[in-house]
Design a protein around this motif. Structure first.
Motif, PDB file in Angstrom:
ATOM      1  N   LEU A  94       8.245  20.545  35.468  1.00 37.55           N
ATOM      2  CA  LEU A  94       8.073  21.954  35.012  1.00 37.55           C
ATOM      3  C   LEU A  94       7.168  21.807  34.959  1.00 37.55           C
ATOM      4  CD1 LEU A  94      10.229  21.679  32.038  1.00 37.55           C
ATOM      5  CD2 LEU A  94      10.602  23.242  34.159  1.00 37.55           C
ATOM      6  N   LEU A  95       5.503  21.493  34.915  1.00 43.34           N
ATOM      7  CA  LEU A  95       4.091  21.770  35.530  1.00 43.34           C
ATOM      8  C   LEU A  95       3.486  21.580  36.441  1.00 43.34           C
ATOM      9  CD1 LEU A  95       2.510  19.360  32.201  1.00 43.34           C
ATOM     10  CD2 LEU A  95       3.110  21.506  32.736  1.00 43.34           C
ATOM     11  N   ALA A  96       4.985  21.132  37.124  1.00 45.28           N
ATOM     12  CA  ALA A  96       4.592  21.168  38.791  1.00 45.28           C
ATOM     13  C   ALA A  96       4.968  22.211  39.346  1.00 45.28           C
ATOM     14  CB  ALA A  96       4.912  19.508  39.391  1.00 45.28           C
ATOM     15  N   SER A  97       5.696  23.439  38.882  1.00 47.25           N
ATOM     16  CA  SER A  97       6.425  24.239  39.660  1.00 47.25           C
ATOM     17  C   SER A  97       5.958  25.060  38.978  1.00 47.25           C
ATOM     18  CB  SER A  97       7.787  24.685  38.666  1.00 47.25           C
ATOM     19  OG  SER A  97       8.288  25.451  38.592  1.00 47.25           O
ATOM     20  N   ASP A  98       6.073  25.891  40.373  1.00 44.67           N
ATOM     21  CA  ASP A  98       4.650  27.285  40.462  1.00 44.67           C
ATOM     22  C   ASP A  98       6.197  28.379  39.565  1.00 44.67           C
ATOM     23  OD1 ASP A  98       3.435  26.238  42.446  1.00 44.67           O
ATOM     24  OD2 ASP A  98       4.167  26.956  43.816  1.00 44.67           O
ATOM     25  N   ASP A  99       6.811  28.423  39.494  1.00 49.63           N
ATOM     26  CA  ASP A  99       7.579  29.576  38.498  1.00 49.63           C
ATOM     27  C   ASP A  99       6.990  28.785  36.610  1.00 49.63           C
ATOM     28  OD1 ASP A  99       8.476  30.305  40.807  1.00 49.63           O
ATOM     29  OD2 ASP A  99       9.946  29.151  40.453  1.00 49.63           O
ATOM     30  N   ILE A 100       6.051  28.193  36.954  1.00 47.37           N
ATOM     31  CA  ILE A 100       6.558  28.068  34.953  1.00 47.37           C
ATOM     32  C   ILE A 100       4.923  27.723  34.636  1.00 47.37           C
ATOM     33  CG2 ILE A 100       6.636  26.369  32.936  1.00 47.37           C
ATOM     34  CD1 ILE A 100       8.880  27.874  33.438  1.00 47.37           C
ATOM     35  N   ASP A 101       4.559  28.691  33.221  1.00 48.01           N
ATOM     36  CA  ASP A 101       3.056  28.490  33.035  1.00 48.01           C
ATOM     37  C   ASP A 101       2.732  27.569  31.732  1.00 48.01           C
ATOM     38  OD1 ASP A 101       2.297  30.926  35.159  1.00 48.01           O
ATOM     39  OD2 ASP A 101       3.520  32.156  33.729  1.00 48.01           O
ATOM     40  N   GLY A 102       4.061  27.510  31.483  1.00 46.88           N
ATOM     41  CA  GLY A 102       3.411  26.743  30.062  1.00 46.88           C
ATOM     42  C   GLY A 102       5.578  25.776  29.685  1.00 46.88           C
ATOM     43  N   VAL A 103       5.138  24.817  28.626  1.00 47.11           N
ATOM     44  CA  VAL A 103       5.672  24.057  28.046  1.00 47.11           C
ATOM     45  C   VAL A 103       5.749  24.206  26.527  1.00 47.11           C
ATOM     46  CG1 VAL A 103       7.263  22.177  28.427  1.00 47.11           C
ATOM     47  CG2 VAL A 103       6.150  22.769  30.230  1.00 47.11           C
ATOM     48  N   VAL A 104       7.068  24.635  26.176  1.00 42.75           N
ATOM     49  CA  VAL A 104       6.743  23.897  24.631  1.00 42.75           C
ATOM     50  C   VAL A 104       8.697  22.854  24.633  1.00 42.75           C
ATOM     51  CG1 VAL A 104       7.712  25.254  22.474  1.00 42.75           C
ATOM     52  CG2 VAL A 104       5.649  25.990  23.829  1.00 42.75           C
ATOM     53  N   ILE A 105       8.031  22.326  22.862  1.00 44.38           N
ATOM     54  CA  ILE A 105       8.736  21.074  23.346  1.00 44.38           C
ATOM     55  C   ILE A 105       9.198  21.577  22.014  1.00 44.38           C
ATOM     56  CG2 ILE A 105       9.510  19.016  22.854  1.00 44.38           C
ATOM     57  CD1 ILE A 105       6.902  19.411  25.147  1.00 44.38           C
ATOM     58  N   THR A 106      11.066  22.010  20.772  1.00 43.83           N
ATOM     59  CA  THR A 106      10.482  21.855  19.550  1.00 43.83           C
ATOM     60  C   THR A 106      11.313  20.123  19.382  1.00 43.83           C
ATOM     61  OG1 THR A 106      13.091  22.548  20.158  1.00 43.83           O
ATOM     62  CG2 THR A 106      11.690  24.182  19.891  1.00 43.83           C
TER      63      THR A 106
END
Ligand code: SIN
Length: 345
Positions: free
Chosen positions: A94-106
């Motif tokens: 996801l971090l390498a994807s141009d379509d995602i700006d950030g990640v949240v983990i519950t």
């Protein structure tokens, strides 16, 4: 003091669109459910799906474009190494994807500090990665999960969170994954960063950082997430302790042992002799403390140079185990090389 404030990511504000935040659900009390709204201890963790968690927070639609994924539905006491591998690998994609700006983990609160530190050392990117959790199940009166989730997404969507390593947003505070620990069995302010405090805070859509993480993390580590985890276990020192546990672990072929020592990492003489014997057989021995704050001085309460031990510094035993596993998996051997790693991370 280094203070930085923001409300939306730089990329998003340039394009006028809301940031795209992946929300990866892994279970925990935040996804817990009980038959009664007053039950906050006898519930089942990890049973509420990510879509329902998001539905409980309509305000998220004003903060980010959410991309939900259900990674797992576990009580985090049962967190497994294979799930760590899956989670870290997915975050790296996801971090390498141009379509995602950030990640949240519950996540569950019980082992959150271990997962957060593992990700801090193995995810590769400067986009925000933020864990959150809850002390009360989703079904509870005054559940804390919805606000924690909103705040975690707000942090992940903020420009100020870039390059800060893996973060934990909990009860309005923003902690570094390296420092944060769970400190209460029931209170909604269960997470603290002993000695040095939180990095910053989040409230009503505003994110403010008041200090930065100094030790290396994410893109600046040599650690790569893999599927081969060296067997590293933890033993505790206490009054009247014996060497039985250490000897059993060595006989079972462990690669490393972290000792949760008393005080400044002091160790009962019986266990210390067993650990010294283990070290001569090539088992990596790391001295940490069971106290919960402070640090373990090298060659302080034990002669590390003589015994072949490594000092965990300010890492608690659980985080020290994470670092020792990664270091051994990366091929580090011997107390000198391992101490260099513990001093760096
Ligand atoms: C868990 O860690 O999964 C259960 C406890 C919690 O999340 O508070």
């Amino acid at each position: 003091m280094n203070t930085s404030t923001s409300s939306t990511s730089a990329a998003a504000s340039a394009s006028g669109a809301l940031p795209r935040i992946a929300v990866l659900a892994t279970g925990g009390t935040i996804a817990g459910s009980a038959a009664d709204v007053t039950n906050t201890s006898g519930y089942q963790a990890g049973v509420v799906g990510v879509e329902r968690l998001l539905e409980a927070v309509p305000a998220l639609s004003g903060v980010a474009q959410i991309r939900p994924e259900q990674i797992a539905g576990v009580d985090s006491k049962d967190m497994a190494l294979a799930l760590w591998t899956t989670l870290a690998q997915r975050i790296n994609v996801l971090l390498a994807s141009d379509d995602i700006d950030g990640v949240v983990i519950t996540h569950g609160t019980d082992t959150l500090e271990e997962t957060a530190y593992l990700l801090h050392l193995t995810v590769k990117g400067t986009k925000p990665v933020v864990l959150t959790a809850a002390m009360r199940p989703a079904s509870a009166l005054s559940a804390d999960g919805p606000l924690n989730l909103l705040n975690a997404v707000t942090v992940a969507a903020s420009a100020a969170a870039h390059g800060q390593g893996v973060l934990v947003a909990f009860n309005n505070r923003i902690h570094s994954a390296r420092d944060v620990v769970k400190t209460s069995t029931y209170a909604v302010d269960a997470f603290q960063s002993p000695e040095i405090g939180a990095l910053g805070w989040v409230q009503d859509g505003r994110v403010e950082f008041q200090r930065k993480v100094v030790r290396a993390h994410t893109v600046a580590t040599e650690f790569v997430i893999g599927a081969n985890w060296p067997n590293v276990e933890i033993v505790t020192s206490y009054a009247g302790a014996s060497r039985l546990g250490v000897d059993a672990l060595v006989a079972a072929g462990v690669r490393g042992i972290v000792v949760a020592g008393t005080g400044n990492g002091s160790i009962h003489a019986s266990i210390q002799q067993a650990l010294a014997d283990a070290a001569t057989q090539g088992v990596a021995v790391v001295r940490s403390s069971r106290v919960g704050s402070g640090h373990v001085m090298r060659n302080g309460a034990a002669a590390d140079d003589v015994l072949g031990f490594v000092s965990a510094g300010s890492l608690n035993p659980y985080k020290a185990r994470v670092l020792l596993m990664l270091a051994l998996a990366a091929g580090a051997t011997g107390a000198v090389a391992l101490q260099t790693i513990f001093d760096k991370y």
